[in-house]
Design a protein around this motif. Structure first.
Motif, mmCIF file in Angstrom:
data_model
loop_
_atom_site.group_PDB
_atom_site.id
_atom_site.type_symbol
_atom_site.label_atom_id
_atom_site.label_comp_id
_atom_site.label_asym_id
_atom_site.label_seq_id
_atom_site.Cartn_x
_atom_site.Cartn_y
_atom_site.Cartn_z
ATOM 1 N N LEU A 141 -15.521 4.977 -36.998
ATOM 2 C CA LEU A 141 -15.743 6.429 -37.007
ATOM 3 C C LEU A 141 -16.442 6.881 -38.298
ATOM 4 C CD1 LEU A 141 -12.366 7.782 -35.569
ATOM 5 C CD2 LEU A 141 -14.577 7.648 -34.409
ATOM 6 N N ALA A 142 -16.154 6.191 -39.398
ATOM 7 C CA ALA A 142 -16.733 6.567 -40.693
ATOM 8 C C ALA A 142 -18.259 6.488 -40.664
ATOM 9 C CB ALA A 142 -16.181 5.684 -41.811
ATOM 10 N N ALA A 143 -18.788 5.585 -39.873
ATOM 11 C CA ALA A 143 -20.247 5.454 -39.758
ATOM 12 C C ALA A 143 -20.872 6.735 -39.203
ATOM 13 C CB ALA A 143 -20.597 4.267 -38.867
ATOM 14 N N HIS A 144 -20.064 7.538 -38.519
ATOM 15 C CA HIS A 144 -20.537 8.790 -37.943
ATOM 16 C C HIS A 144 -19.922 10.004 -38.637
ATOM 17 C CE1 HIS A 144 -22.293 6.412 -34.726
ATOM 18 N NE2 HIS A 144 -21.152 5.765 -34.665
ATOM 19 N N GLY A 145 -19.300 9.746 -39.800
ATOM 20 C CA GLY A 145 -18.705 10.832 -40.573
ATOM 21 C C GLY A 145 -17.349 11.286 -40.071
ATOM 22 N N GLY A 146 -16.721 10.480 -39.215
ATOM 23 C CA GLY A 146 -15.437 10.882 -38.646
ATOM 24 C C GLY A 146 -14.266 10.114 -39.204
ATOM 25 N N GLU A 147 -13.089 10.594 -38.880
ATOM 26 C CA GLU A 147 -11.848 9.948 -39.281
ATOM 27 C C GLU A 147 -10.732 10.496 -38.403
ATOM 28 O OE1 GLU A 147 -9.080 9.369 -43.264
ATOM 29 O OE2 GLU A 147 -10.559 10.963 -43.226
ATOM 30 N N VAL A 148 -9.764 9.656 -38.079
ATOM 31 C CA VAL A 148 -8.620 10.083 -37.289
ATOM 32 C C VAL A 148 -7.352 9.631 -38.007
ATOM 33 C CG1 VAL A 148 -8.566 8.020 -35.843
ATOM 34 C CG2 VAL A 148 -7.650 10.148 -34.959
ATOM 35 N N SER A 149 -6.280 10.421 -37.881
ATOM 36 C CA SER A 149 -5.017 10.036 -38.500
ATOM 37 C C SER A 149 -3.873 10.342 -37.541
ATOM 38 C CB SER A 149 -4.806 10.759 -39.826
ATOM 39 O OG SER A 149 -4.772 12.153 -39.619
ATOM 40 N N LEU A 150 -2.797 9.631 -37.717
ATOM 41 C CA LEU A 150 -1.611 9.828 -36.899
ATOM 42 C C LEU A 150 -0.892 11.089 -37.369
ATOM 43 C CD1 LEU A 150 0.430 8.730 -34.806
ATOM 44 C CD2 LEU A 150 1.531 7.536 -36.711
ATOM 45 N N VAL A 151 -0.578 11.963 -36.440
ATOM 46 C CA VAL A 151 0.162 13.183 -36.761
ATOM 47 C C VAL A 151 1.644 12.916 -36.564
ATOM 48 C CG1 VAL A 151 0.558 15.599 -36.163
ATOM 49 C CG2 VAL A 151 -1.769 14.676 -36.194
#
Length: 151
Positions: free
Chosen positions: A134-144
């Motif tokens: 995702l970082a390659a596209h400027g994204g990031e996800v995290s567990l809530v």
């Protein structure tokens, strides 16, 4: 040389060319008992960096793990140990002289066991597999949160 886990010691591989190169650098420092410390800055984050630094005798930290590489002592920063699991230090000569390479696949997230709690396993997959893509596209996800054992 590979150093297997003994008690809680991280498995860190330092190739002979890397050991010899580091020994040459240490020799130029002309400090009796000079070693090298390996550590991770901002361990467990996406900004984690694995570093090597000279470690003169007066800067040795008693909690550091010590690995005798024959030519010098490698100190493993105590707080970095879980993040240094499977770290690899190598040196390869090239036309410009050479390059020291440090790879620490668990610097951003420490390696976890299959029986680790579900949130730890989810965070490990997010950090080691999902977020790098995702970082390659400027994204990031995290567990809530995890509710009733489901995401």
């Amino acid at each position: 040389k590979t150093f297997k886990r003994v008690e809680n010691m991280a498995q860190v591989t330092v190739t002979d060319p890397a050991r010899d190169y580091l020994a040459q650098l240490i020799e130029k420092q002309d400090v009796e008992g000079m070693g090298v410390r390996i550590f991770v800055t901002q361990p467990g984050t996406k900004n984690a960096e694995t570093c090597l630094a000279y470690c003169p005798p007066n800067e040795v930290v008693p909690t550091d793990e010590q690995v005798d590489l024959d030519k010098f002592i490698l100190y493993l920063d105590h707080n970095s140990v879980p993040f240094l699991e499977e770290a690899y230090v190598d040196y390869s000569k090239d036309q410009m002289g050479g390059q020291l390479t440090i790879k620490a696949p668990n610097a951003k997230v420490p390696k976890i066991d299959d029986d680790a709690p579900l949130p730890d396993r989810v965070n490990y997959i997010l950090a080691s597999e999902i977020n790098p893509n995702l970082a390659a596209h400027g994204g990031e996800v995290s567990l809530v949160e995890i509710v009733d054992e489901s995401v």
